[in-house]
Design a protein around this motif. Structure first.
Motif, PDB file in Angstrom:
ATOM      1  N   HIS A 116      40.031  -2.938  14.648  1.00  0.00           N
ATOM      2  CA  HIS A 116      39.606  -3.267  13.288  1.00  0.00           C
ATOM      3  C   HIS A 116      40.723  -4.015  12.573  1.00  0.00           C
ATOM      4  O   HIS A 116      41.832  -3.495  12.438  1.00  0.00           O
ATOM      5  N   SER A 117      40.426  -5.227  12.122  1.00  0.00           N
ATOM      6  CA  SER A 117      41.373  -6.011  11.342  1.00  0.00           C
ATOM      7  C   SER A 117      41.222  -5.577   9.891  1.00  0.00           C
ATOM      8  O   SER A 117      40.178  -5.798   9.277  1.00  0.00           O
ATOM      9  N   LEU A 118      42.259  -4.961   9.357  1.00  0.00           N
ATOM     10  CA  LEU A 118      42.182  -4.430   8.001  1.00  0.00           C
ATOM     11  C   LEU A 118      42.776  -5.428   7.013  1.00  0.00           C
ATOM     12  O   LEU A 118      42.144  -6.408   6.682  1.00  0.00           O
ATOM     13  N   GLU A 119      43.992  -5.209   6.577  1.00  0.00           N
ATOM     14  CA  GLU A 119      44.614  -6.130   5.628  1.00  0.00           C
ATOM     15  C   GLU A 119      46.043  -6.430   6.056  1.00  0.00           C
ATOM     16  O   GLU A 119      46.690  -5.613   6.699  1.00  0.00           O
ATOM     17  N   CYS A 120      46.510  -7.596   5.724  1.00  0.00           N
ATOM     18  CA  CYS A 120      47.891  -8.014   6.038  1.00  0.00           C
ATOM     19  C   CYS A 120      48.245  -7.753   7.494  1.00  0.00           C
ATOM     20  O   CYS A 120      49.277  -7.152   7.799  1.00  0.00           O
ATOM     21  N   SER A 133      48.651  -0.271  13.699  1.00  0.00           N
ATOM     22  CA  SER A 133      49.836  -1.091  13.902  1.00  0.00           C
ATOM     23  C   SER A 133      49.609  -2.471  13.300  1.00  0.00           C
ATOM     24  O   SER A 133      48.473  -2.903  13.117  1.00  0.00           O
ATOM     25  N   HIS A 134      50.722  -3.152  13.016  1.00  0.00           N
ATOM     26  CA  HIS A 134      50.661  -4.552  12.605  1.00  0.00           C
ATOM     27  C   HIS A 134      50.658  -5.460  13.836  1.00  0.00           C
ATOM     28  O   HIS A 134      50.558  -6.672  13.708  1.00  0.00           O
ATOM     29  N   ASN A 135      50.771  -4.867  15.012  1.00  0.00           N
ATOM     30  CA  ASN A 135      50.846  -5.624  16.253  1.00  0.00           C
ATOM     31  C   ASN A 135      49.685  -5.216  17.160  1.00  0.00           C
ATOM     32  O   ASN A 135      49.677  -4.117  17.719  1.00  0.00           O
ATOM     33  N   ILE A 136      48.714  -6.097  17.322  1.00  0.00           N
ATOM     34  CA  ILE A 136      47.529  -5.767  18.117  1.00  0.00           C
ATOM     35  C   ILE A 136      47.891  -5.558  19.594  1.00  0.00           C
ATOM     36  O   ILE A 136      47.266  -4.756  20.279  1.00  0.00           O
ATOM     37  N   LEU A 137      48.923  -6.245  20.078  1.00  0.00           N
ATOM     38  CA  LEU A 137      49.344  -6.052  21.464  1.00  0.00           C
ATOM     39  C   LEU A 137      49.895  -4.643  21.688  1.00  0.00           C
ATOM     40  O   LEU A 137      49.694  -4.051  22.751  1.00  0.00           O
TER      41      LEU A 137
END
Length: 98
Positions: free
Chosen positions: A18-22, A48-52
């Motif tokens: 899920h892509s949330l914010e920032c 996390s801010h890192n999808i990988l």
């Protein structure tokens, strides 16, 4: 659902990032038609801010497909009518870049 429990399934229908914010992401899984948010052993949602990094954490989950899901507030921002659901899912291959 805890990640350790999800890893024991033979195969899940899909992992949803899920892509949330920032550039913040969290993960859910669709298992037998039901969608579950994935947590760690302390019942904290995987995020996390890192999808990988999230893909690496879920590498032992046998999923038929990976997708990124995003909702947009664009319609409301331009004065359009509020829509019930404007989610978009994009296929995300697991290229093992982690």
């Amino acid at each position: 659902m805890k990640l350790s429990k999800l890893e024991k399934y033979f195969e899940v229908e899909k992992l949803v990032f899920h892509s949330l914010e920032c550039a913040l992401y969290n993960v859910s899984a669709v298992v037998e038609g039901q969608e579950y948010m994935i947590t760690d052993e302390k019942n904290q949602r995987l995020k996390s801010h890192n999808i990988l990094l999230l893909q690496r954490q879920c590498e032992r989950v046998k999923a038929k497909k990976h997708v990124v899901r995003q909702s947009s507030a664009y319609d409301e921002m331009v004065g359009g009518p509020i829509k019930v659901n404007n989610e978009m899912e994009v296929s995300l291959g697991d290229n093992k870049l982690y």
